[in-house]
Design a protein around this motif. Structure first.
Motif, PDB file in Angstrom:
ATOM      1  N   THR A   2       0.829  -1.207   0.000  1.00 30.17           N
ATOM      2  CA  THR A   2       0.000   0.000   0.000  1.00 30.17           C
ATOM      3  C   THR A   2       0.861   1.254   0.000  1.00 30.17           C
ATOM      4  O   THR A   2       0.602   2.204  -0.756  1.00 30.17           O
ATOM      5  CB  THR A   2      -0.937   0.001   1.219  1.00 30.17           C
ATOM      6  OG1 THR A   2      -1.753  -1.170   1.183  1.00 30.17           O
ATOM      7  CG2 THR A   2      -1.831   1.237   1.220  1.00 30.17           C
ATOM      8  N   ARG A   3       1.907   1.271   0.819  1.00 31.08           N
ATOM      9  CA  ARG A   3       2.781   2.438   0.891  1.00 31.08           C
ATOM     10  C   ARG A   3       3.455   2.707  -0.448  1.00 31.08           C
ATOM     11  O   ARG A   3       3.580   3.850  -0.895  1.00 31.08           O
ATOM     12  CB  ARG A   3       3.823   2.231   1.987  1.00 31.08           C
ATOM     13  CG  ARG A   3       4.735   3.448   2.200  1.00 31.08           C
ATOM     14  CD  ARG A   3       5.562   3.344   3.471  1.00 31.08           C
ATOM     15  NE  ARG A   3       6.397   2.141   3.477  1.00 31.08           N
ATOM     16  CZ  ARG A   3       6.177   1.081   4.255  1.00 31.08           C
ATOM     17  NH1 ARG A   3       5.116   1.063   5.064  1.00 31.08           N
ATOM     18  NH2 ARG A   3       6.984   0.036   4.219  1.00 31.08           N
ATOM     19  N   GLN A  22      -4.752   8.838  -4.008  1.00 31.94           N
ATOM     20  CA  GLN A  22      -4.145   8.215  -2.834  1.00 31.94           C
ATOM     21  C   GLN A  22      -5.198   7.758  -1.840  1.00 31.94           C
ATOM     22  O   GLN A  22      -5.065   6.693  -1.224  1.00 31.94           O
ATOM     23  CB  GLN A  22      -3.161   9.186  -2.174  1.00 31.94           C
ATOM     24  CG  GLN A  22      -1.885   9.390  -2.988  1.00 31.94           C
ATOM     25  CD  GLN A  22      -0.889  10.296  -2.296  1.00 31.94           C
ATOM     26  OE1 GLN A  22      -1.256  11.192  -1.543  1.00 31.94           O
ATOM     27  NE2 GLN A  22       0.397  10.078  -2.562  1.00 31.94           N
ATOM     28  N   VAL A  25      -6.727   4.526  -3.245  1.00 29.39           N
ATOM     29  CA  VAL A  25      -5.820   3.388  -3.024  1.00 29.39           C
ATOM     30  C   VAL A  25      -5.849   2.945  -1.564  1.00 29.39           C
ATOM     31  O   VAL A  25      -5.944   1.748  -1.260  1.00 29.39           O
ATOM     32  CB  VAL A  25      -4.379   3.765  -3.454  1.00 29.39           C
ATOM     33  CG1 VAL A  25      -3.387   2.706  -2.974  1.00 29.39           C
ATOM     34  CG2 VAL A  25      -4.307   3.915  -4.965  1.00 29.39           C
ATOM     35  N   LYS A  26      -5.783   3.896  -0.657  1.00 29.35           N
ATOM     36  CA  LYS A  26      -5.759   3.578   0.768  1.00 29.35           C
ATOM     37  C   LYS A  26      -7.000   2.807   1.197  1.00 29.35           C
ATOM     38  O   LYS A  26      -6.919   1.769   1.859  1.00 29.35           O
ATOM     39  CB  LYS A  26      -5.629   4.862   1.575  1.00 29.35           C
ATOM     40  CG  LYS A  26      -5.576   4.650   3.090  1.00 29.35           C
ATOM     41  CD  LYS A  26      -5.249   5.944   3.811  1.00 29.35           C
ATOM     42  CE  LYS A  26      -6.352   6.964   3.632  1.00 29.35           C
ATOM     43  NZ  LYS A  26      -6.088   8.204   4.415  1.00 29.35           N
ATOM     44  N   HIS A  29      -7.307  -0.733  -0.716  1.00 28.39           N
ATOM     45  CA  HIS A  29      -6.406  -1.723  -0.126  1.00 28.39           C
ATOM     46  C   HIS A  29      -6.914  -2.163   1.252  1.00 28.39           C
ATOM     47  O   HIS A  29      -6.813  -3.345   1.615  1.00 28.39           O
ATOM     48  CB  HIS A  29      -4.995  -1.150  -0.013  1.00 28.39           C
ATOM     49  CG  HIS A  29      -4.242  -1.157  -1.297  1.00 28.39           C
ATOM     50  ND1 HIS A  29      -2.906  -1.491  -1.383  1.00 28.39           N
ATOM     51  CD2 HIS A  29      -4.634  -0.893  -2.577  1.00 28.39           C
ATOM     52  CE1 HIS A  29      -2.505  -1.414  -2.654  1.00 28.39           C
ATOM     53  NE2 HIS A  29      -3.544  -1.046  -3.379  1.00 28.39           N
ATOM     54  N   SER A  33      -7.920  -6.035   2.291  1.00 27.31           N
ATOM     55  CA  SER A  33      -7.304  -6.669   3.462  1.00 27.31           C
ATOM     56  C   SER A  33      -8.344  -7.075   4.494  1.00 27.31           C
ATOM     57  O   SER A  33      -8.257  -8.157   5.100  1.00 27.31           O
ATOM     58  CB  SER A  33      -6.295  -5.704   4.096  1.00 27.31           C
ATOM     59  OG  SER A  33      -5.261  -5.382   3.190  1.00 27.31           O
TER      60      SER A  33
END
Length: 300
Positions: A2-3, A22, A25-26, A29, A33
């Motif tokens: 993720t980073r 961003q 994506v955060k 993800h 998870s």
């Protein structure tokens, strides 16, 4: 992982693009998870989105439908139309004018655009019949377009579209030529608009595609309560996109796209044959619906 992906968007020229990408994506993800997504489930998701794209064309926007049933459309509408004088996010405290002479304390609430708007609808004069022969019981719709101070807005453009008594919009008929239940009017010097059409009926959203599969998997109804769509535009005012829903409809509390708001519900009143509000003599029963639309200043 993720980073690394977040950092890959760090050099974006647009700060807003970087923020949106961003954040997407955060959260994406985090979702993968949290549910421990399997490869089979991931592929089924890709397949679902592929089918959504394949069924979308110039008459059907399945991606808008998907956004609607997930509540995203109404969330975006709420975030972008919440700063209206006299209104809260839930719409409480807004006195919507319905032809009874009362003055507004805030602008009419917005709701979803829907997938069946068509550019270039035919123009009509106030009082015209826009039904185009659509099946249904005659209905006379009227009202005013006002500013937040209760003053009329002459010359406002009012786009209207609705389903017929079979639950279909004109663009859903393969063999139909011309518009039905769809048109564009201009308010008169007193801000008034009026037209004849047919009484709207509840209908299911299109559920023969991937969005329908999603609703069936969730055990959800595809039904929408009866309503008429409005889009109102005037110089110096924010464009209003909204519905007016039929009072007493059994689907008001379970709208498939979460579009119902208390202030957007109005009575459709049945009348026996005789003189209509515009002086027309009707040979059979008809309905009337009166609703004033209040515009917010541009930028609010």
């Amino acid at each position: 992982m993720t980073r690394a992906v977040l950092e890959s968007f760090g050099g974006a020229e647009s700060g807003r693009f970087r923020e949106v990408a961003q954040s997407l994506v955060k959260h994406l993800h985090a979702f993968v998870s949290e549910v421990k997504l399997t490869e089979e489930e991931w592929f089924e998701g890709i397949n679902f989105l592929t089918r959504t794209g394949h069924i979308t064309d110039d008459k059907r926007q399945e991606f808008i439908l998907l956004s609607d049933v997930l509540g995203v459309s109404m969330l975006v509408v709420g975030l972008n139309h919440r700063h209206v004088e006299g209104a809260t996010d839930s719409g409480e405290g807004v006195e919507v004018v319905r032809g009874d002479g009362s003055l507004p304390t805030g602008s009419t609430e917005a709701t979803v655009f829907g997938p069946f708007f068509v550019e270039g609808a035919p123009a009509f004069e106030n009082g015209d019949d826009i039904s185009g022969g659509a099946p249904g019981e005659p209905c006379f719709v009227s009202g005013r377009v006002l500013n937040a101070g209760g003053e009329p807005i002459p010359g406002a453009r009012v786009d209207v579209w609705q389903a017929d008594e079979e639950g279909f919009y004109d663009v859903q008929y393969d063999d139909l030529e011309g518009a039905r239940g769809r048109g564009r009017l201009r308010t008169d010097e007193e801000g008034r608009y009026s037209f004849w059409s047919v009484k709207p009926e509840p209908y299911p959203i299109p559920y023969d595609g991937p969005v329908g599969d999603l609703l069936r998997a969730a055990g959800r109804s595809p039904m929408r309560p009866a309503h008429v769509h409005f889009m109102v535009q005037a110089p110096g005012y924010a464009t209003l996109i909204t519905h007016v829903f039929a009072e007493g409809d059994e689907h008001l509390d379970t709208d498939a796209v979460f579009g119902v708001k208390e202030t957007l519900i109005a009575p459709f009143v049945r009348h026996d044959a005789g003189a209509a509000p515009d002086g027309r003599e009707t040979k059979g029963p008809f309905y009337t619906m009166e609703y004033d639309l209040v515009l917010a200043p541009a930028g609010e």
